[in-house]
Structure formats: structure tokens, C-alpha cells
Design a protein around this motif. Sequence first.
Motif, short mmCIF file in Angstrom:
data_model
loop_
_atom_site.label_atom_id
_atom_site.label_comp_id
_atom_site.label_asym_id
_atom_site.label_seq_id
_atom_site.Cartn_x
_atom_site.Cartn_y
_atom_site.Cartn_z
N LEU A 387 7.09 -0.56 36.62
CA LEU A 387 7.79 -1.53 35.78
C LEU A 387 8.60 -0.75 34.88
N ARG A 388 8.68 0.54 35.04
CA ARG A 388 9.65 1.18 34.01
C ARG A 388 10.95 0.91 34.07
N ALA A 389 11.81 0.77 33.10
CA ALA A 389 13.31 0.71 33.29
C ALA A 389 14.00 1.86 33.70
N CYS A 390 15.11 1.57 34.28
CA CYS A 390 15.99 2.71 34.83
C CYS A 390 16.57 3.73 33.85
N GLU A 391 17.26 4.71 34.25
CA GLU A 391 17.56 5.69 33.17
C GLU A 391 18.78 5.17 32.25
N SER A 392 19.60 4.22 32.76
CA SER A 392 20.71 3.77 32.21
C SER A 392 20.03 2.74 31.02
N CYS A 393 19.27 1.90 31.33
CA CYS A 393 18.72 0.82 30.53
C CYS A 393 17.86 1.67 29.48
N ARG A 394 17.21 2.59 29.61
CA ARG A 394 16.16 3.41 28.93
C ARG A 394 17.15 4.13 27.72
N SER A 395 18.43 4.74 28.27
CA SER A 395 19.38 5.32 27.43
C SER A 395 19.96 4.21 26.38
N ASP A 396 20.27 3.10 27.01
CA ASP A 396 20.56 2.12 25.93
C ASP A 396 19.78 1.78 24.94
N PHE A 397 18.65 1.36 25.22
CA PHE A 397 17.49 1.11 24.39
C PHE A 397 17.29 2.46 23.48
N ASP A 402 16.96 4.69 18.06
CA ASP A 402 17.48 5.53 16.78
C ASP A 402 18.09 4.83 15.65
N GLY A 403 19.18 4.00 16.18
CA GLY A 403 19.78 3.13 14.83
C GLY A 403 18.96 2.39 14.12
N ALA A 404 17.61 1.65 14.40
CA ALA A 404 16.96 0.96 13.93
C ALA A 404 16.07 1.77 12.99
N ARG A 405 15.37 2.97 13.61
CA ARG A 405 14.75 3.78 12.81
C ARG A 405 15.39 4.35 11.65
N GLU A 406 16.53 4.60 11.71
CA GLU A 406 17.31 5.38 10.50
C GLU A 406 17.54 4.42 9.44
N ASP A 407 17.93 3.01 10.21
CA ASP A 407 18.42 1.74 9.27
C ASP A 407 16.86 1.56 8.47
N PHE A 408 15.80 1.53 9.11
CA PHE A 408 14.52 1.26 8.58
C PHE A 408 14.30 2.38 7.36
N TRP A 409 14.70 3.67 7.72
CA TRP A 409 14.12 4.60 6.80
C TRP A 409 15.01 4.58 5.51
N GLN A 410 16.29 4.57 5.44
CA GLN A 410 17.20 4.11 4.41
C GLN A 410 17.01 3.27 3.48
N ARG A 411 16.28 2.09 4.04
CA ARG A 411 15.90 0.91 3.23
C ARG A 411 14.48 1.06 2.44
N LEU A 412 13.81 2.22 2.51
CA LEU A 412 12.52 2.27 2.16
C LEU A 412 12.54 2.38 0.46
N PRO A 413 13.42 3.01 -0.04
CA PRO A 413 13.53 3.18 -1.58
C PRO A 413 13.68 1.67 -2.04
N LEU A 414 14.61 1.05 -1.68
CA LEU A 414 14.80 -0.49 -2.18
C LEU A 414 13.47 -1.44 -1.86
N TRP A 415 13.18 -1.31 -0.73
CA TRP A 415 11.87 -2.12 -0.56
C TRP A 415 10.69 -1.71 -1.29
N PHE A 416 10.30 -0.74 -1.86
CA PHE A 416 9.15 -0.31 -2.37
C PHE A 416 9.68 -0.21 -4.21
N GLY A 417 10.88 -0.73 -4.33
CA GLY A 417 11.44 -0.98 -5.85
C GLY A 417 11.99 0.13 -6.65
#
Length: 431
Positions: A387-397, A402-417
Amino acid sequence: MHDLCLGVVVIDKNTKKADKWKSIEANRKAAGEDIVEVQEALQVTAIFFLVFSLPSNIFFLESVTVMLPTDDFSSNRFSGTSENSKISLEHPPPTRHSDLCFKDGNLVVLTESNYFVVHQGLLCRHSAPLSRMIEALESQQTRHMEGRLVLELPESSGDVYYFLLALYDGISALKYDATDFTVVSAILLLATKYEVKYLRTNILRGLSVSFPTQLSHWEAREAKAISAAGVYDPRKFIPHPIPVINLARAVGAPELLPAAFYDLSRSSPSVCAAGYTCPLTSVTHQLSDADLLNLLRGKEHGSRFLSTFIVNELEGREPSMACVHRIELDLARRRICQSAFEVTTFEILKDINGTICQRSSDPLFAILDAEMMQTRDDPMGRLNPALRACESCRSDFGVAVDGAREDFWQRLPLWFGEDPSVWVARPDGPP
């Protein structure tokens, strides 16, 4: 009030003439026990020259100032001497430190239980506050020990020892882990207080390896915390975040706080509130009420971000435009990639990454793990290889991850006051 005249005899310890001491004793006996009567005054101050007998019939004098009450002249009036003896026993004089005492030292640094004989020029060169304190002592009639000027510091002997040792030997041998954190903390606190800038800068740089400002550095830190057996155990390599947060507050190092807060937020709220007891010192460290609230708020923000990521990037995810299964005639095979992402969603919701990898309540890792599930051969059967996704679908995901994790990291200072500028101004950590 009867007038009383007491002769003062200056004792020459080198001249032990018995007749002089006998005359003092005779004067004492002539004065008698009823030395003074109080008739009108409520309270008087008298200076008595007490004479004590030694086994060898040699005597010495001790000057004692006594506040006399209205009519109490019993033998208890000299009990202050024994009380002073008790105080002296409870607070023994400081001892010479076994290590940092140099024969050519010209300054005594005095602490609660030890004193150090060091070089005045070294302290003055690296610390402007200590230089001013020493200059002030030189212009006054101050205390001397071993013929040297005495600089008294309020910090503990252990902390001052680590600080002086850092000035003499440097800090290249320091390890910024749980074992050396007590030493690191002591040096950083005193380097900040006494403005030894190079020590402060280097120690903050060392701490920033474990509590960085960049996501790539965080990933390197997390990789080091995984043992050869694949077990994630950061406390063996990284200081506990609670004392790090308190230390960062004390020395004004806000750039360490977001990563330290996030590290701690991965624990349960009850564990965070209970505090941390250091196994080496048995000292319990706890967050302030304000920081505990900041922690819980940041933890909630992280959980919401992960929920949003699951909804937007996993649930009902469409195949890539280049998906190799789009042209399949069989409906089941056409949905292989979609099914793979549905299984990934189910695994994350079960928080199985925490059960197997000891990474519970770690949104940043959970997002990354969603991508890793698609590629690894897992003996625990977390995802059926069929049930693994194909290479193209994995690449898009992967791009979305990567974008979500970088966005998450940059929000940390504001989240923790914290002000987000603590990372923007110093993207590479302390200068």
C-alpha cells in the motif's frame, strides 16, 4: 550610682610575668562581685575586662561590651561569651582551597567556606565589575588575609571555583550534557553577572547545539539522541529543558527558550508541572507559573497544527498528476496511493510513533514520520508495503511535509510567548 574605676592593663604576650597577672587578679577580687548598682538609669552599657584563670595560673584579659538590664547582675550576665562561641562553631572560618591557590597570587577571593589565592590582573582584565570592586577595596582600609587584599563574593564556593577555573583553564573540555550542566550553569551565571563576555558567548554557543534556532540543527540534535539500538533517549545526551529554561531566564538568553519549551512540551502536562529533580545534585527545578502557562499554550498550538496538517495534507489526499496508478483500469489498484495516505493518517491518529519510537506528543516528528512510513521496511507492520504510494505521490507529499515542518518551527517562539525576533536577529544562535 557608685563610681567604678577599672585599670586597663595592656598584655604583652611575650612577657609572662606572674606578678603582673597577680596584681590584676588582686584588683579583680578587691572590686568584688557587686560591681555597680543601678538606681535611676533603666539601662547602662559597661565594658568589663574579664580575667580568666588558666591551669598554669597564667591569666588573660578579654574585653566584652554588655547591655545591663534594670537590676539583673547575676552570673548569667557573661553568657554572651558562650553564645559567641556557638556562633563561631556554627560558622567555621574559611579554608584555603586545595587547587586554586597560587604562590605568586596577590588577591584573596573569599567565599562562604573557602578562599582562593589568585591573580588580581587576570580578574581585572576579563571583568569590569570585578575590576571596579577591587579598585574600591584598594582605596579603603579593608580586610587582608595572608598579607593580601580580600575580595568577598556572595556566590557559593563551588560556583566561584568553576568560574575561576574557566578563567584560568578555559572551557574547551566542557560537555553541554546533563552531567556537566551544573558546571555550565554556574559559569554562565557568573560570567553574565561579572560581564566576562567571551565566556558567556562561548557557553551560549555550546548550549545552542542542544537548543538551536534552526530546524536543521534540531534534526542533528535529535539524531544524536538515538542510541545504536534505535532507542530515542535524549536525557542521556541533552540537559533537561526545565533547568535550561530557568537558566535562560536568569541570564537573558531568550534565543534558547523556544527549542527548550518545545522539547519539554513533548512530555505530559503532569510531568511538566511536577518539575525535574537532578539525580546528581538532588535539586528540584520547577517552572514559574508564567512559564508553565506558556508551555501549555505552546503545547496546544502544536497539537492544533498537527491536526490541521492531517486534515489538509493526508485526509482524502488526491494522487499526483504523474501518479503511475492513474491509468490503472482496476479501481482498487487505481486507489493504491490514496489508500496508502489513508493508512498513514490512521497510524498518526493512533500515535503509534510514540508507542514504538518513544516520540509521543511530538508533532514535528509525527509530520516527518508520515513521510518516512512510505519508504521504510518496518518489521512492526506499520504500513503494508503493498500500500505504499508511488514515487511521484511520495515526492509531492515530501514537499508538503518539508514546508509544514519549517512553518511549524518558525512559529515556536510566538507559540511559547517569546518575541519571534529572538530567532530572526540571531539565526545562527548566539554570536
